[in-house]
Scaffold this active site. Structure first.
Site, PDB file in Angstrom:
ATOM      1  N   ASN A 142       4.007  -1.741   2.291  1.00 47.04           N
ATOM      2  CA  ASN A 142       3.950  -0.340   2.718  1.00 47.04           C
ATOM      3  C   ASN A 142       2.477  -0.039   2.998  1.00 47.04           C
ATOM      4  O   ASN A 142       1.695   0.140   2.072  1.00 47.04           O
ATOM      5  CB  ASN A 142       4.501   0.553   1.593  1.00 47.04           C
ATOM      6  CG  ASN A 142       4.301   2.034   1.864  1.00 47.04           C
ATOM      7  OD1 ASN A 142       3.964   2.427   2.984  1.00 47.04           O
ATOM      8  ND2 ASN A 142       4.508   2.851   0.839  1.00 47.04           N
ATOM      9  N   TRP A 143       2.156  -0.022   4.283  1.00 48.13           N
ATOM     10  CA  TRP A 143       0.737   0.129   4.651  1.00 48.13           C
ATOM     11  C   TRP A 143       0.253   1.573   4.517  1.00 48.13           C
ATOM     12  O   TRP A 143      -0.928   1.859   4.688  1.00 48.13           O
ATOM     13  CB  TRP A 143       0.501  -0.379   6.085  1.00 48.13           C
ATOM     14  CG  TRP A 143       0.679  -1.865   6.233  1.00 48.13           C
ATOM     15  CD1 TRP A 143       1.056  -2.756   5.256  1.00 48.13           C
ATOM     16  CD2 TRP A 143       0.490  -2.639   7.419  1.00 48.13           C
ATOM     17  NE1 TRP A 143       1.118  -4.030   5.769  1.00 48.13           N
ATOM     18  CE2 TRP A 143       0.760  -3.990   7.100  1.00 48.13           C
ATOM     19  CE3 TRP A 143       0.111  -2.332   8.737  1.00 48.13           C
ATOM     20  CZ2 TRP A 143       0.683  -5.026   8.039  1.00 48.13           C
ATOM     21  CZ3 TRP A 143       0.022  -3.353   9.672  1.00 48.13           C
ATOM     22  CH2 TRP A 143       0.303  -4.686   9.321  1.00 48.13           C
ATOM     23  N   LYS A 144       1.184   2.490   4.285  1.00 53.12           N
ATOM     24  CA  LYS A 144       0.845   3.925   4.145  1.00 53.12           C
ATOM     25  C   LYS A 144       0.014   4.391   5.342  1.00 53.12           C
ATOM     26  O   LYS A 144       0.212   3.879   6.446  1.00 53.12           O
ATOM     27  CB  LYS A 144       0.143   4.166   2.799  1.00 53.12           C
ATOM     28  CG  LYS A 144       0.960   3.604   1.627  1.00 53.12           C
ATOM     29  CD  LYS A 144       0.506   4.084   0.280  1.00 53.12           C
ATOM     30  CE  LYS A 144       1.375   3.452  -0.797  1.00 53.12           C
ATOM     31  NZ  LYS A 144       1.090   3.937  -2.129  1.00 53.12           N
ATOM     32  N   HIS A 163       9.704   8.286  -0.649  1.00 44.07           N
ATOM     33  CA  HIS A 163       8.535   7.788  -1.379  1.00 44.07           C
ATOM     34  C   HIS A 163       7.934   8.935  -2.192  1.00 44.07           C
ATOM     35  O   HIS A 163       7.931  10.086  -1.743  1.00 44.07           O
ATOM     36  CB  HIS A 163       7.508   7.220  -0.399  1.00 44.07           C
ATOM     37  CG  HIS A 163       6.426   6.457  -1.088  1.00 44.07           C
ATOM     38  ND1 HIS A 163       5.387   7.088  -1.718  1.00 44.07           N
ATOM     39  CD2 HIS A 163       6.252   5.132  -1.286  1.00 44.07           C
ATOM     40  CE1 HIS A 163       4.609   6.173  -2.279  1.00 44.07           C
ATOM     41  NE2 HIS A 163       5.118   4.979  -2.032  1.00 44.07           N
ATOM     42  N   GLU A 187       5.040   9.834  -2.655  1.00 43.00           N
ATOM     43  CA  GLU A 187       3.980  10.585  -1.959  1.00 43.00           C
ATOM     44  C   GLU A 187       4.595  11.623  -1.030  1.00 43.00           C
ATOM     45  O   GLU A 187       4.039  12.704  -0.849  1.00 43.00           O
ATOM     46  CB  GLU A 187       3.065   9.607  -1.206  1.00 43.00           C
ATOM     47  CG  GLU A 187       2.170   8.852  -2.181  1.00 43.00           C
ATOM     48  CD  GLU A 187       1.773   7.455  -1.750  1.00 43.00           C
ATOM     49  OE1 GLU A 187       1.910   7.114  -0.564  1.00 43.00           O
ATOM     50  OE2 GLU A 187       1.333   6.692  -2.632  1.00 43.00           O
ATOM     51  N   GLU A 236       9.777   2.930  -8.420  1.00 47.01           N
ATOM     52  CA  GLU A 236       8.322   3.058  -8.398  1.00 47.01           C
ATOM     53  C   GLU A 236       7.883   4.155  -9.361  1.00 47.01           C
ATOM     54  O   GLU A 236       7.855   5.343  -8.989  1.00 47.01           O
ATOM     55  CB  GLU A 236       7.843   3.408  -6.984  1.00 47.01           C
ATOM     56  CG  GLU A 236       8.191   2.370  -5.935  1.00 47.01           C
ATOM     57  CD  GLU A 236       7.242   2.444  -4.752  1.00 47.01           C
ATOM     58  OE1 GLU A 236       6.597   1.428  -4.465  1.00 47.01           O
ATOM     59  OE2 GLU A 236       7.125   3.509  -4.134  1.00 47.01           O
ATOM     60  N   GLY A 243      -0.748   2.901  -6.989  1.00 44.10           N
ATOM     61  CA  GLY A 243      -2.144   3.008  -6.577  1.00 44.10           C
ATOM     62  C   GLY A 243      -3.123   3.187  -7.716  1.00 44.10           C
ATOM     63  O   GLY A 243      -4.295   3.512  -7.493  1.00 44.10           O
ATOM     64  N   SER A 252       1.378  -0.908  -8.070  1.00 38.94           N
ATOM     65  CA  SER A 252       0.264  -1.813  -8.392  1.00 38.94           C
ATOM     66  C   SER A 252       0.684  -3.285  -8.512  1.00 38.94           C
ATOM     67  O   SER A 252       0.132  -4.022  -9.323  1.00 38.94           O
ATOM     68  CB  SER A 252      -0.462  -1.343  -9.653  1.00 38.94           C
ATOM     69  OG  SER A 252      -0.999  -0.043  -9.454  1.00 38.94           O
ATOM     70  N   GLY A 265       1.886  -1.564  -1.906  1.00 37.17           N
ATOM     71  CA  GLY A 265       0.966  -0.736  -1.141  1.00 37.17           C
ATOM     72  C   GLY A 265      -0.357  -1.452  -0.954  1.00 37.17           C
ATOM     73  O   GLY A 265      -0.515  -2.302  -0.076  1.00 37.17           O
ATOM     74  N   GLY A 266      -1.313  -1.139  -1.808  1.00 37.25           N
ATOM     75  CA  GLY A 266      -2.678  -1.652  -1.690  1.00 37.25           C
ATOM     76  C   GLY A 266      -2.782  -3.151  -1.411  1.00 37.25           C
ATOM     77  O   GLY A 266      -3.488  -3.573  -0.475  1.00 37.25           O
TER      78      GLY A 266
HETATM   79  P1  PGA Z   1       0.646   0.377  -4.686  1.00 33.02           P
HETATM   80  O1  PGA Z   1       1.712   1.269  -3.859  1.00 33.02           O
HETATM   81  O2  PGA Z   1       1.121  -1.056  -4.582  1.00 33.02           O
HETATM   82  O3  PGA Z   1      -0.664   0.610  -3.976  1.00 33.02           O
HETATM   83  O4  PGA Z   1       0.656   0.856  -6.067  1.00 33.02           O
HETATM   84  C1  PGA Z   1       3.088   1.017  -3.952  1.00 33.02           C
HETATM   85  C2  PGA Z   1       3.850   2.020  -3.154  1.00 33.02           C
HETATM   86  O5  PGA Z   1       3.466   3.206  -3.136  1.00 33.02           O
HETATM   87  O6  PGA Z   1       4.869   1.693  -2.519  1.00 33.02           O
END
Ligand code: PGA
Length: 254
Positions: free
Chosen positions: A9-11, A98, A100, A170, A176, A215, A236-237
């Site tokens: 997930n490149w956000k 998600h 976010e 999640e 993050g 994470s 994500g990251g």
């Molecule tokens: P993260 O994000 O790996 O940076 O914690 C995961 C996500 O939000 O899907």
């Protein structure tokens, strides 16, 4: 053999140039490192990079997903993206709900449910994200939160369709932050989600792929992916670093 879906997930990251470089590195890495049949690799770039990434992955096994969609098919919905628009780029998956989006854009379970129905109608796979906040966990209400999110987001989904949905657990406090849930916490939450799905949708729910997200990186992926009801990761990251993403895919393949 256990099925895995490893998704990036490149956000809100990557310009076309950056997305092109990252995709090329991922494809080159996968050429050098065969992926077994039980592992699906998915990348979810921002909308603006779907076209260029789609062209780059055309001859690879990498699958394409979007990070959001709207449930109406067209019309006066300024700023929204329809499912037909996503299908132009061979998107097969869409992340919905998600944390976010729930937190910053006030998406509700009822709204997310409409997107899931629209995606299934269009034969795309929703990746439904659920997870508790730190306050929820500290108040011992993790399972109440998960069951409310699942029952409302999956309202009126048939027992046949349930297997066409991916669920991503999640915990918000792990996204993050560099803080991963402990293996015991992952195991407990994934077992709970599996049982909820089987209780509510029957044995077909045994087929639902349940990803862990929060994470995940090349260092902790091995332990997490080994947990019984963990069928992959939503990353994500670490998915923005090709070598990390490739290592996680390699761990799933091993
Ligand atoms: P993260 O994000 O790996 O940076 O914690 C995961 C996500 O939000 O899907």
């Amino acid at each position: 053999m256990k099925e895995y879906i490893i998704a990036g997930n490149w956000k809100m990251n990557t310009t076309i140039k950056e997305a092109t470089e990252l995709t090329k590195l991922i494809i080159a890495g996968l050429d050098a490192q065969p992926v077994s049949n039980n592992v699906k690799v998915l990348i979810c770039p921002p909308f603006t990079n779907l076209d260029s990434v789609n062209k780059l992955i055309a001859k690879s096994t990498v699958l394409l997903g979007a990070q959001n969609c709207y449930f109406e098919s067209k019309g006066a919905f300024t700023g929204e993206i329809s499912i037909d628009m996503l299908k132009q780029f061979k998107c097969e998956y869409v992340i919905v709900g998600h944390s976010e989006r729930r937190q910053y854009f006030h998406e509700t379970n009822e709204f997310i449910n409409k997107k899931i129905h629209a995606l299934l109608k269009n034969s795309l796979t929703p990746i439904l994200c659920i997870g508790e906040s730190l306050e929820d966990r500290n108040a011992n209400s993790t399972f109440d939160v998960l069951s409310a999110q699942l029952s409302k987001s999956l309202a009126n989904i048939s027992n046949d369709d349930i297997a066409k949905i991916v669920v991503a657990y999640e915990p918000i406090w792990a996204i993050g932050t560099g803080v991963t849930a402990t293996i015991a916490q992952v195991e407990e939450a994934h077992n709970y989600i599996r049982q909820f799905l089987v209780d509510n949708f029957g044995t077909n729910a045994e087929k639902v792929l349940i990803q862990y997200g929060g994470s995940v990186n090349a260092e902790n992926a091995k332990e997490i992916l080994a947990v019984a009801n963990v069928n992959g990761a939503l990353i994500g990251g670490a998915s923005l670093k090709s070598e990390q993403f490739l290592q996680i895919i390699n761990i799933a393949t091993a």
